[in-house]
Design an enzyme around this catalytic site. Structure first.
Site, PDB file in Angstrom:
ATOM      1  N   ASP A 174       0.699  -1.240   0.111  1.00  0.00           N
ATOM      2  CA  ASP A 174      -0.077  -0.166   0.049  1.00  0.00           C
ATOM      3  C   ASP A 174       0.912   1.202  -0.168  1.00  0.00           C
ATOM      4  O   ASP A 174       1.763   1.380   0.910  1.00  0.00           O
ATOM      5  CB  ASP A 174      -0.794   0.023   1.321  1.00  0.00           C
ATOM      6  CG  ASP A 174      -1.994   1.073   1.194  1.00  0.00           C
ATOM      7  OD1 ASP A 174      -2.044   1.858   0.322  1.00  0.00           O
ATOM      8  OD2 ASP A 174      -2.527   1.317   2.271  1.00  0.00           O
ATOM      9  N   ASP A 219      -2.579   2.427  -6.111  1.00  0.00           N
ATOM     10  CA  ASP A 219      -1.808   2.611  -5.224  1.00  0.00           C
ATOM     11  C   ASP A 219      -1.735   1.327  -4.164  1.00  0.00           C
ATOM     12  O   ASP A 219      -0.984   1.381  -3.080  1.00  0.00           O
ATOM     13  CB  ASP A 219      -2.016   3.505  -4.197  1.00  0.00           C
ATOM     14  CG  ASP A 219      -3.156   3.696  -3.614  1.00  0.00           C
ATOM     15  OD1 ASP A 219      -4.041   2.926  -3.959  1.00  0.00           O
ATOM     16  OD2 ASP A 219      -3.599   4.718  -2.637  1.00  0.00           O
ATOM     17  N   GLU A 220      -2.419  -0.037  -4.704  1.00  0.00           N
ATOM     18  CA  GLU A 220      -2.365  -1.154  -3.881  1.00  0.00           C
ATOM     19  C   GLU A 220      -2.363  -2.339  -4.658  1.00  0.00           C
ATOM     20  O   GLU A 220      -2.896  -2.424  -5.755  1.00  0.00           O
ATOM     21  CB  GLU A 220      -3.598  -1.003  -2.923  1.00  0.00           C
ATOM     22  CG  GLU A 220      -3.860  -1.734  -1.837  1.00  0.00           C
ATOM     23  CD  GLU A 220      -5.046  -1.524  -1.068  1.00  0.00           C
ATOM     24  OE1 GLU A 220      -4.954  -2.097   0.211  1.00  0.00           O
ATOM     25  OE2 GLU A 220      -5.911  -0.876  -1.671  1.00  0.00           O
TER      26      GLU A 220
END
Length: 431
Positions: free
Chosen positions: A25, A120-121
């Site tokens: 993350d 973003d993950e």
């Protein structure tokens, strides 16, 4: 660099037996990229989002801004009150996607089993013996170091399945690595509140509390028949996750590169209430979605309409067509039909969104039920092809001369009527 003190020492060594799933993350990603690109902003509160005077929403807040209570999805007006001296930017999503791809490449160098769930993950599988004999913890440390060399940081959770990895990734933010060894899985999960598990929202949490279940340990030991009666098929999933027995599969990166849906949405600076305004807004959003479909050479036959009446209340409704489409007129007509299932005249509308799913690679718009008013098949086909050619010409002109060079009337009408909050792609989607 990795903060070594962020790694719990619950096991005597780094030996690992069984599956090893990580969840990376990126820390305050959008704001971190802005601080990277603007060194003078480092150490200062930075907010990426729409303007407060246009009903904008916070996309991301730097950790300096979060100390004032600012968080993502917060109305920009509230964020401005909490942190009036913050640096604001509407965002640069091409730059964020570029950085995201570089981060995913860092993971891909370690394993091809990557499941990117958002910009973003990403989950990744580093089970020992599958692609490497190294300790999963060592691999995670190397990934973090490579990401830090890009100028941003990430937090990683490591466990035997996705549930544990997700929860662990949130334990030591920012720039933390939290490892839950296989033998520690049950002890890690047991004391956590039920809401810590992905999939348990406020309603499910309240229902569990009513049953006297407050922790994941209590949920793991709950009566199976009771949980199944209250939660249906998801009940069995909840029980497995709470007991640490979930089996997670991470699909190869290239297979997850295809979007599950393509959508567009717009938040309006002033509420829409009249049918004329709302229909024009639907036409506008339908064109945005159709243009994205055509640009990606996709068509779909499940149409979803999202309507937000105020910041806290929204409804979605969907339907399926008998054929795939990427036609603006079909999307608009379908959305207008769906609108009347959730909206009554006079109700103010803050946001409209149109999404298309169950995609295929067909680039051409197909005939739909909405063309049924034309009885002659040859006329239908000619009309459909004419509309497709017109749409493709429109796309080519806008691509060549810019998005402002050519626009439909409904696009011009709403050019100054929407907020400047940018949307980024969600899970398995382009939005």
């Amino acid at each position: 660099m990795v903060n070594a003190h962020n790694i719990p020492s619950t096991s005597k060594n780094d030996s690992w037996h069984g599956p090893a799933i990580g969840l990376l993350d990126l820390d305050a990603f959008f704001a971190s990229v802005e601080q990277l690109d603007h060194p003078q902003w480092r150490g200062k509160p930075v907010i990426v989002g729409g303007a407060a005077d246009k009903r904008g929403v916070v996309s991301t807040a730097s950790y300096e801004a979060r100390t004032f209570g600012v968080h993502s999805a917060m109305p920009s007006a509230q964020a401005r009150r909490l942190c009036p001296h913050a640096i604001w930017t509407p965002g640069h999503f091409d730059r964020y996607r570029e950085m995201s791809q570089k981060v995913m490449a860092c993971i891909f160098d370690e394993t091809p089993l990557i499941e990117q769930v958002s910009i973003d993950e990403a989950f990744f599988d580093i089970t020992p013996g599958r692609y490497s004999k190294e300790s999963p913890k060592t691999i995670c440390e190397r990934i973090q170091q490579r990401v830090s060399q890009l100028g941003i940081t990430c937090s990683i959770g490591l466990g035997t399945n996705k549930t544990i990895a997700k929860i662990a990734s949130e334990r030591k933010k920012p720039c933390g690595l939290y490892v839950v060894y296989p033998q520690d899985s049950i002890a890690f999960l047991a004391p956590l509140p039920v809401k810590a598990m992905s999939g348990i929202g406020k309603t499910a949490e309240e229902k569990l509390h009513h049953l006297g279940i407050f922790t994941l340990g209590q949920l793991a030991q709950a009566d199976t028949a009771t949980i199944m009666r209250e939660f249906g098929s998801f009940g069995s999933t909840m029980l497995l996750r709470a007991a640490g027995q979930e089996t997670s599969t991470v699909a190869p990166f290239l297979q997850k590169d295809e979007p599950k849906s393509i959508s567009s949405e717009r938040t309006f600076a002033h509420d829409l209430s009249s049918p004329t305004e709302i229909y024009a807004a639907i036409d506008h959003v339908a064109e945005l979605t159709a243009e994205r479909l055509r640009a990606k050479h996709y068509a779909g036959h499940t149409i979803t309409l999202k309507v937000k009446f105020d910041f806290a209340q929204q409804k979605t409704v969907q339907t399926q067509l008998f054929s795939h489409t990427n036609s603006q007129s079909v999307l608009a007509r379908t959305a207008k039909e769906l609108l009347h299932k959730v909206w009554k005249e006079g109700m103010p509308i803050r946001l409209l969104g149109i999404g298309v799913s169950e995609l295929s690679g067909a680039a051409a718009t197909q005939l739909s039920l909405f063309d049924a008013s034309v009885t002659d098949t040859s006329v239908k086909q000619k009309d459909s092809l004419d509309k497709q050619k017109l749409a493709e010409t429109y796309d080519q002109l806008r691509k060549r001369f810019g998005s402002q060079a050519l626009a439909y009337g409904h696009d011009l009408r709403f050019s100054d009527y929407t907020t400047d909050t940018k949307q980024s792609g969600g899970k398995g989607s382009l939005s």
